[in-house]
Design an enzyme around this catalytic site. Structure first.
Site, short mmCIF file in Angstrom:
data_model
loop_
_atom_site.label_atom_id
_atom_site.label_comp_id
_atom_site.label_asym_id
_atom_site.label_seq_id
_atom_site.Cartn_x
_atom_site.Cartn_y
_atom_site.Cartn_z
CG ASP A 93 -2.10 0.94 1.09
OD1 ASP A 93 -3.05 0.84 1.88
OD2 ASP A 93 -2.07 1.78 0.17
N GLY A 95 0.71 4.16 1.75
CA GLY A 95 0.97 4.83 3.02
C GLY A 95 -0.03 5.90 3.40
N GLY A 96 -0.72 6.49 2.44
CA GLY A 96 -1.62 7.60 2.76
C GLY A 96 -2.73 7.21 3.71
CG PHE A 97 -6.14 3.77 4.60
CD1 PHE A 97 -5.94 2.80 5.58
CD2 PHE A 97 -7.43 4.25 4.40
CE1 PHE A 97 -7.00 2.32 6.35
CE2 PHE A 97 -8.49 3.77 5.16
CZ PHE A 97 -8.28 2.81 6.12
CG ASP A 267 -5.62 -5.43 1.97
OD1 ASP A 267 -6.16 -4.61 1.20
OD2 ASP A 267 -5.34 -5.17 3.17
O1 2YO Z 1 -8.62 4.36 -0.15
C1 2YO Z 1 -7.63 3.68 0.21
N1 2YO Z 1 -6.40 3.97 -0.33
C2 2YO Z 1 -5.32 3.28 0.06
N2 2YO Z 1 -5.36 2.27 0.96
C3 2YO Z 1 -6.55 1.94 1.57
C4 2YO Z 1 -6.59 0.95 2.57
C5 2YO Z 1 -7.80 0.67 3.17
N3 2YO Z 1 -8.14 -0.19 4.19
C6 2YO Z 1 -9.47 0.01 4.38
N4 2YO Z 1 -10.19 -0.58 5.33
C7 2YO Z 1 -9.55 -1.40 6.34
C8 2YO Z 1 -10.63 -1.89 7.25
N5 2YO Z 1 -10.06 -2.76 8.23
C9 2YO Z 1 -11.03 -3.83 8.50
C10 2YO Z 1 -10.52 -4.78 9.56
C11 2YO Z 1 -10.15 -4.03 10.83
C12 2YO Z 1 -9.16 -2.91 10.54
C13 2YO Z 1 -9.69 -1.99 9.44
N6 2YO Z 1 -10.02 0.89 3.55
C14 2YO Z 1 -8.99 1.35 2.79
C15 2YO Z 1 -8.96 2.32 1.80
C16 2YO Z 1 -7.73 2.63 1.20
#
Ligand code: 2YO
Length: 373
Positions: A93, A95-97, A267
């Site tokens: 990924d 890193g921004g998120f 993921d």
């Molecule tokens: O819009 C995104 N851009 C880059 N990386 C991302 C990673 C993300 N991870 C999630 N959600 C993670 C949800 N997760 C579910 C299990 C418990 C911890 C949080 N949305 C995302 C959106 C993004």
């Protein structure tokens, strides 16, 4: 398109797709679930155990690895694959998120995002260019553009601003990526729960041209039906010959629904995190092994499971380990949950090949509804 990163669509059943991504480090069977190896480890498992669960590819996080041990240090030590001894594909990924979800003090502007490390408070900057550089230093096989993810619910103006910024950052990411041989670069579709913004984002990214398209801005607190509606809005706009990756998703029920709406890659920390909290994913649904009802139950978790670990230990023993917060509980349940997730993905792959995806999902859901007898 980097010539040695190739997605082949092999079969479809409705919107569901069966395919394969060939990379210099091996093939990825899709639909695919990527275990999360945030700090260069899928927690509580050796890399060979992760492979034995059926994983073809892992996820690594730029944010965590840039802070500790540092991207240049990982590069000096031979890159992330050698560092953690996982020689198959790794997706990182950008890193921004994680900056927005983990770092307290951060400032975002046109150039990028500056933030304080959640570990030691040190100051850091992520720009589209620096994020690509870090992912190359990690020797990542599938690289993400830097983007801005807005939590839902959000105002239209905020969603539009972040979506347009993310497209400008996609342009800069592509320039910095510079078609690095043997690696792939994915764009990330933003736009929240607004179908017009989502369509504009998809079109903007397609005009720039990427090896794959991630759906970002979801799994950020929205109800499942909102996520599914966004997928129905987006996937028809995306090129059929490129992989689609839904970031951060999800629970088993999310995976079935998203594959049925045209997603190829996933993921989520959920299976490993839930395992560390004593929850076991099975054909009967999720079983909370902390619950006292298991303390005298001599039965294995699932005596018909293809996973020997799910046939080996009694529920009473697993309950005991969880109650004692023994390290072995996290090891066993992480392996059981990741194996179950990979079993789900393998089942969907063959169901799509045999054009029986809907019946297959109905049978899976019946098993969950019957519950744990
Ligand atoms: O819009 C995104 N851009 C880059 N990386 C991302 C990673 C993300 N991870 C999630 N959600 C993670 C949800 N997760 C579910 C299990 C418990 C911890 C949080 N949305 C995302 C959106 C993004």
């Amino acid at each position: 398109m980097t010539e040695d990163f190739q997605f082949t669509l092999q079969a479809t059943d409705g919107m569901a797709r069966r395919g394969q991504i060939d990379t210099p480090r091996g093939e990825i069977r899709t639909p695919a679930f990527m275990p999360v190896g945030t700090a260069g480890t899928v927690k509580a498992l050796y890399p060979e155990q992760v492979r034995e669960t059926g994983a073809d590819i892992l996820l690594g996080n730029t944010y965590h690895l840039m802070l500790r041990p540092g991207a240049e240090r990982v590069a000096r030590l031979g890159g992330l694959h050698d560092f953690m001894d996982w020689q198959r594909p790794i997706l990182t990924d950008s890193g921004g998120f994680q900056v927005m979800s983990l770092s307290k003090l951060r400032k975002l502007n046109e150039d990028g995002v500056t933030f304080k490390s959640h570990i030691d408070g040190s100051a850091h900057t992520l720009t589209p260019e620096r994020s690509i550089e870090i992912q190359k230093l990690l020797d990542s096989d599938i690289i993400m553009q830097l983007d801005e993810c807005v939590a839902l619910p959000a105002e239209y103006a905020e969603l539009e601003r972040a979506m347009e910024l993310s497209i400008r950052w996609a342009e800069r990411s592509k320039k910095a990526f510079d078609d690095a041989k043997g690696r792939a670069l994915f764009g990330i579709v933003q736009g929240g729960d607004n179908s017009e913004l989502r369509a504009r984002s998809a079109r903007g990214l397609i005009d720039i041209g990427f090896d794959g398209y991630s759906v970002g801005g979801l799994a950020v607190g929205e109800p499942q039906e909102v996520m599914f509606k966004v997928l129905e809005d987006i996937t028809p706009h995306l090129p059929v010959e490129k992989p689609r990756y839904l970031m951060g998703v999800g629970k088993p029920d999310d995976l079935l629904g998203a594959v049925g709406r045209g997603i190829d890659m996933f993921d989520c920390v959920h299976p490993t995190r839930a395992g560390r909290h004593g929850h076991a994913y099975t054909r009967f649904g999720v079983i909370n092994l902390k619950n006292a009802r298991h303390k005298d139950d001599p039965r294995p978790l699932d005596e018909t499971s293809p996973n020997p670990t799910a046939r080996r230990f009694s529920r009473a023993y697993l309950h005991h380990l969880v109650r004692c917060e023994e390290i072995l509980a996290a090891m066993i349940l992480s392996q059981i949950n990741l194996s179950y997730y990979q079993e789900l993905m393998a089942g969907m792959r063959s169901a799509i090949e045999d054009t029986r995806f809907d019946d297959h999902c109905a049978a899976i859901r019946e098993g969950w509804a019957r519950g744990d007898l």
